[in-house]
Structures are given as C-alpha cells and as structure tokens.
Design a protein around this motif. Structure first.
Motif, PDB file in Angstrom:
ATOM      1  N   VAL A   1      43.152  17.104  71.071  1.00  0.00           N
ATOM      2  CA  VAL A   1      43.138  15.862  70.294  1.00  0.00           C
ATOM      3  C   VAL A   1      44.379  15.053  70.666  1.00  0.00           C
ATOM      4  CG1 VAL A   1      43.100  14.843  67.988  1.00  0.00           C
ATOM      5  CG2 VAL A   1      41.947  17.035  68.410  1.00  0.00           C
ATOM      6  N   PRO A   2      44.214  13.794  71.099  1.00  0.00           N
ATOM      7  CA  PRO A   2      45.407  12.976  71.357  1.00  0.00           C
ATOM      8  C   PRO A   2      46.305  12.948  70.125  1.00  0.00           C
ATOM      9  CG  PRO A   2      43.431  11.870  72.155  1.00  0.00           C
ATOM     10  CD  PRO A   2      42.964  13.075  71.397  1.00  0.00           C
ATOM     11  N   LEU A   3      47.602  13.068  70.337  1.00  0.00           N
ATOM     12  CA  LEU A   3      48.535  13.169  69.210  1.00  0.00           C
ATOM     13  C   LEU A   3      48.371  12.025  68.223  1.00  0.00           C
ATOM     14  CD1 LEU A   3      51.933  14.390  70.683  1.00  0.00           C
ATOM     15  CD2 LEU A   3      50.481  15.557  69.029  1.00  0.00           C
ATOM     16  N   ILE A   4      48.158  10.826  68.732  1.00  0.00           N
ATOM     17  CA  ILE A   4      48.082   9.673  67.855  1.00  0.00           C
ATOM     18  C   ILE A   4      46.798   9.675  67.028  1.00  0.00           C
ATOM     19  CG2 ILE A   4      46.933   8.054  69.415  1.00  0.00           C
ATOM     20  CD1 ILE A   4      49.956   7.372  67.121  1.00  0.00           C
ATOM     21  N   MET A   5      45.817  10.499  67.403  1.00  0.00           N
ATOM     22  CA  MET A   5      44.575  10.623  66.638  1.00  0.00           C
ATOM     23  C   MET A   5      44.588  11.834  65.717  1.00  0.00           C
ATOM     24  SD  MET A   5      41.359   9.638  69.053  1.00  0.00           S
ATOM     25  CE  MET A   5      40.908   7.915  69.313  1.00  0.00           C
ATOM     26  N   SER A   6      45.595  12.663  65.835  1.00  0.00           N
ATOM     27  CA  SER A   6      45.675  13.870  65.019  1.00  0.00           C
ATOM     28  C   SER A   6      46.081  13.525  63.585  1.00  0.00           C
ATOM     29  CB  SER A   6      46.688  14.842  65.621  1.00  0.00           C
ATOM     30  OG  SER A   6      47.068  15.828  64.693  1.00  0.00           O
ATOM     31  N   TYR A   7      45.285  13.938  62.620  1.00  0.00           N
ATOM     32  CA  TYR A   7      45.630  13.682  61.223  1.00  0.00           C
ATOM     33  C   TYR A   7      46.920  14.397  60.833  1.00  0.00           C
ATOM     34  CZ  TYR A   7      40.867  11.803  60.838  1.00  0.00           C
ATOM     35  OH  TYR A   7      39.718  11.079  61.012  1.00  0.00           O
ATOM     36  N   LYS A   8      47.167  15.548  61.443  1.00  0.00           N
ATOM     37  CA  LYS A   8      48.398  16.281  61.144  1.00  0.00           C
ATOM     38  C   LYS A   8      49.622  15.498  61.641  1.00  0.00           C
ATOM     39  CE  LYS A   8      50.352  20.950  61.212  1.00  0.00           C
ATOM     40  NZ  LYS A   8      51.760  20.540  61.419  1.00  0.00           N
ATOM     41  N   THR A   9      49.508  14.897  62.813  1.00  0.00           N
ATOM     42  CA  THR A   9      50.610  14.082  63.330  1.00  0.00           C
ATOM     43  C   THR A   9      50.917  12.943  62.370  1.00  0.00           C
ATOM     44  OG1 THR A   9      50.029  14.594  65.628  1.00  0.00           O
ATOM     45  CG2 THR A   9      51.371  12.622  65.242  1.00  0.00           C
ATOM     46  N   LEU A  10      49.866  12.255  61.916  1.00  0.00           N
ATOM     47  CA  LEU A  10      50.052  11.146  60.985  1.00  0.00           C
ATOM     48  C   LEU A  10      50.660  11.626  59.668  1.00  0.00           C
ATOM     49  CD1 LEU A  10      46.693   9.211  61.511  1.00  0.00           C
ATOM     50  CD2 LEU A  10      48.981   8.426  62.157  1.00  0.00           C
ATOM     51  N   ALA A  11      50.135  12.737  59.148  1.00  0.00           N
ATOM     52  CA  ALA A  11      50.608  13.247  57.857  1.00  0.00           C
ATOM     53  C   ALA A  11      52.056  13.726  57.945  1.00  0.00           C
ATOM     54  CB  ALA A  11      49.702  14.376  57.383  1.00  0.00           C
ATOM     55  N   ASP A  12      52.383  14.474  59.006  1.00  0.00           N
ATOM     56  CA  ASP A  12      53.740  15.023  59.139  1.00  0.00           C
ATOM     57  C   ASP A  12      54.779  13.925  59.322  1.00  0.00           C
ATOM     58  OD1 ASP A  12      52.666  17.527  58.891  1.00  0.00           O
ATOM     59  OD2 ASP A  12      52.851  18.057  61.017  1.00  0.00           O
ATOM     60  N   SER A  13      54.372  12.798  59.890  1.00  0.00           N
ATOM     61  CA  SER A  13      55.318  11.718  60.166  1.00  0.00           C
ATOM     62  C   SER A  13      55.296  10.627  59.104  1.00  0.00           C
ATOM     63  CB  SER A  13      54.998  11.091  61.527  1.00  0.00           C
ATOM     64  OG  SER A  13      53.718  10.476  61.501  1.00  0.00           O
ATOM     65  N   GLY A  14      54.501  10.815  58.050  1.00  0.00           N
ATOM     66  CA  GLY A  14      54.388   9.783  57.031  1.00  0.00           C
ATOM     67  C   GLY A  14      53.792   8.501  57.573  1.00  0.00           C
ATOM     68  N   SER A  15      52.865   8.643  58.512  1.00  0.00           N
ATOM     69  CA  SER A  15      52.190   7.518  59.187  1.00  0.00           C
ATOM     70  C   SER A  15      53.129   6.714  60.072  1.00  0.00           C
ATOM     71  CB  SER A  15      51.521   6.577  58.166  1.00  0.00           C
ATOM     72  OG  SER A  15      50.547   7.262  57.411  1.00  0.00           O
ATOM     73  N   LEU A  16      54.273   7.298  60.428  1.00  0.00           N
ATOM     74  CA  LEU A  16      55.258   6.580  61.237  1.00  0.00           C
ATOM     75  C   LEU A  16      55.586   7.342  62.523  1.00  0.00           C
ATOM     76  CD1 LEU A  16      57.706   5.398  58.419  1.00  0.00           C
ATOM     77  CD2 LEU A  16      55.914   4.072  59.558  1.00  0.00           C
ATOM     78  N   TYR A  17      54.606   8.025  63.101  1.00  0.00           N
ATOM     79  CA  TYR A  17      54.856   8.754  64.353  1.00  0.00           C
ATOM     80  C   TYR A  17      55.233   7.777  65.454  1.00  0.00           C
ATOM     81  CZ  TYR A  17      54.030  11.569  68.507  1.00  0.00           C
ATOM     82  OH  TYR A  17      54.166  12.216  69.715  1.00  0.00           O
TER      83      TYR A  17
END
Length: 402
Positions: free
Chosen positions: A260-276
C-alpha cells in the motif's frame, strides 16, 4: 450581501457553492490567519495555529455526526476516486492479517452497484486484483438498464466473509439515494449483512456528507467524502475509519497482501494526525469554516430539516411539471436524492429554453453530468448551506415554462 458581489445562484454539483460569510472570512484568513501575520496558504501546516484549527475541525465533525471513540477522523487528498483504491488496499491488508492462509481466489469483496460512482468503484477493485469482486446487488438487474432506483432488500446477496462491503449512499450523476427511513425498501439492508462480526462496511458519502445524520455510523468500517460536493473546495477528502481497519499494511504485505503506498495507508494518516505530508491547507480551512458555521446554526437537526424542506419543494415542482407533460423524472419515487434531483425537460428545444430562462434569473449549473448519456438531463444540487430562496426561484422558473 451576496448581491453586492454580483453572485448568481449556483446549482453545480461540485465544486459546490459556498456561503458568502465563509468566503469573506476565508479572504481575511488568506491575508492574516488567526493573528499570525501570515495567510493560511502560507503558514506551516505544523504550526500550533493550524494544528489547533485542524483539531477544532475534527472535533466539530465528531460532535455533529456523533462519531464514536471507536472511529478516527482523518484528512487526506485525492477525492473519492483515490478512495476507490485506498479502501480496497487497506481492507485487503486487514483481511490478510486476519486470514494469512487465504489467497486472492479465497478472498471476496462485495459491491452494491446503484449508479455511476459505485460502478467505477467496483471496476477499480477488479482492476487492482487481490480478491474476487462480487456484485451483491445491481440496480440495473431489477428494473432495466438505467440506474433509476435503489434495489429492494430481496435483491441483495452478501458474501459470508467479505473483505469489504461497499455502497455509495448518494449517486450524484444518477440522482438515487438510500433512504434513511429503515422501513423503506430503499434503505440500506443492514439486517442482511453477516451477523456477529465486525463487518467491513464501506460507504461513499461524498455527495451527501453533513446534510443529515449518518444512519448506524458506528456499524461502518470506513466512511469517506470528497469535500467539494458539499462543504468546501476540491482537494480535501474526509475519512471516518474504525480502529480495527487501521492496520500495519507492511506486515500484511509480508504475508502476501499488495503493498500500500504510504500516503494511502490509513495507519500512516492516523499515526501522523493527517500531517504525514503537507495537507491541502486551504480546502481544510474553508471546509472547517463551513462546519463551524453549521454547528453555530444548530448542527445536524437544523440542516436535516432544512434539506428535507428543500427537497420537498423541488420534487413538488417536478411533479407539477410531470402532470403538465413537460418534465419527466429520471428516478423512481422512493429512491430520489435529497441532494441532486435529475429529470428531463420534454419537447423540441425545451431544455435549451429552460436553461436560458434559468440563466436570465441568475441560476447556473443546472445542466446534468456529461456521463449521464442524455443531452436533456438536468441536475439540481441542493447545498447544505443554500437558502430556500434558490429553490423558490427555481420553482417559479418551472411554472413559467409550463
């Protein structure tokens, strides 16, 4: 105040019209955001001022929609179309972590196809692979080739253990919408879903987000909405994701799931507070102002009642036009959308006269979507922040043309 800016009544289905008061406030924010001396389009997305605004935006959505603590609210880019892919990739990763022994042939995703957008979503799932696409219901198989109704409950055949179940709550192009009355045959058949399990139910709410409460929100795994259809400019997509669907996609990939591309990963978004990465700051700002205005005006109860009245007025005018033989509904009664009403104007050159007459009265954006496959197809979009004046004036145009 709107007249001071020479503004017309904009019925476009997206990008949506926006309240003048919000645009005026946004204009000030473009020059000086919250006393920082910098415009919101210039300020760092990691500044405390923007972070505070983002937190307020999220809190207001959570309050107005009664989002439970089991769900996260995330902000991303790419519109609903990007979520056609992201939903599949994230939920297939979840499924692989739950069932590492099952391959693509043993994995199924269920799609309810009621219009152009759900059709595109199903096609994207098939293109990505990794699972068999099962059409749990197709409106075209129960009443003709057109997407002109929501299937009755007897038409649904859900899989026993799907990796996801997808539906589009409101089809913008086709003008059909699931009823929020659980007794209606056009409501979503929650009772037919697999029981005693966390069903990975996915809903596209792009066209109707924040127009009224979301039925059984807590029973959904993912709800997503492109902001441009209802609450802001293009560029922002809002996600409401259940915690169990925020998974380690890299761990799933090691077990055989598609990366999964990182920018599409829900975990990436959640862990970064939507500021990845740098978010779409300006669409977030304007959408946040709209949501704050809604809360100040009474929130969901107020807007649900207002939108109900607006829909009734438009459908009443359409009924009168049908009786006179100049309009024809494109959607069966009971399945019509509150948000976009589609119909034909009958007679040689009638559509052209209708559009020209509306334009003279300052009403634009009435012509239907280019994908409708019908030149005399007109769409009316009823914005959550629109005034009754627009609907009353539209009705007068309809009566004049009769």
């Amino acid at each position: 105040m709107a007249s001071a800016y020479n503004r017309v009544i904009n019925f476009g289905a997206g990008p949506s019209a926006l309240p003048v008061s919000v645009l005026e406030e946004a204009a000030q924010g473009l020059l000086n955001f919250r006393g920082t001396g910098m415009g919101v389009a210039e300020i760092s997305h990691r500044s405390k001022e923007f972070q505070t605004f983002l937190d307020e935006f999220e809190a207001s959505i959570r309050t107005q929609l009664a989002v439970p603590p089991t769900h996260r609210i995330l902000f991303t880019q790419g519109g609903g179309t990007a979520q056609f892919s992201a939903v599949v990739l994230n939920l297939l990763a979840r499924y692989r972590l739950l069932h590492p022994e099952r391959g693509a042939d043993e994995t199924v995703v269920d799609y309810v196809v009621t219009g152009s957008w759900s059709k595109k979503a199903a096609q994207e799932a098939a293109r990505l692979g990794g699972a068999r696409v099962h059409i749990a219901a197709d409106a075209r198989e129960h009443g003709g080739k057109a997407f002109d109704h929501i299937p009755a409950h007897g038409a649904y055949r859900f899989s026993q253990d799907p990796a996801l179940v997808y539906y589009c709550e409101n089809e913008t192009v086709d003008g059909v919408e699931f009823s929020h009355d659980p007794a209606s045959p056009a409501s979503f058949p929650y009772h037919l879903l697999p029981q005693d399990t966390l069903v990975p139910l996915v809903a596209d709410y792009s066209s109707s987000f924040m127009c009224r409460p979301i039925p059984r929100l807590a029973d959904h795994a993912v709800i997503y909405a492109g902001a441009q259809k209802n609450i802001g400019p293009a560029g922002l997509t809002i996600l409401i994701v259940r915690e169990d669907c925020i998974v380690d996609v890299d761990a799933a990939a090691r077990l055989g799931a598609a990366p999964v591309p990182l920018i599409m990963s829900y975990k990436t978004l959640a862990d970064s507070g939507s500021l990845y990465n740098t978010p779409c700051v300006l669409p977030i700002y304007i959408s946040g102002l709209v949501i704050a205005r809604m809360e100040a005006n009474g929130g969901m109860p107020h807007y649900e009642e207002m939108n109900k009245r607006k829909a009734e007025r438009v459908y009443k005018a359409l009924d009168e036009g049908e009786k006179a033989g100049v309009f024809r509904r494109k959607v069966q009664k009971g399945s019509g959308s509150w948000m976009n009403v589609v119909f034909e104007v009958l007679g040689e050159g009638a559509e052209k006269r209708f559009l020209e007459g509306a334009e003279k009265l300052g009403m634009k954006g009435l012509k239907g979507h280019r994908c409708a496959g019908c030149t005399c197809f007109i769409q009316i979009y009823m914005l959550i922040h629109g005034s009754h004046r627009a609907q009353i004036r539209w009705r007068l145009v309809a009566l004049i043309l009769l």
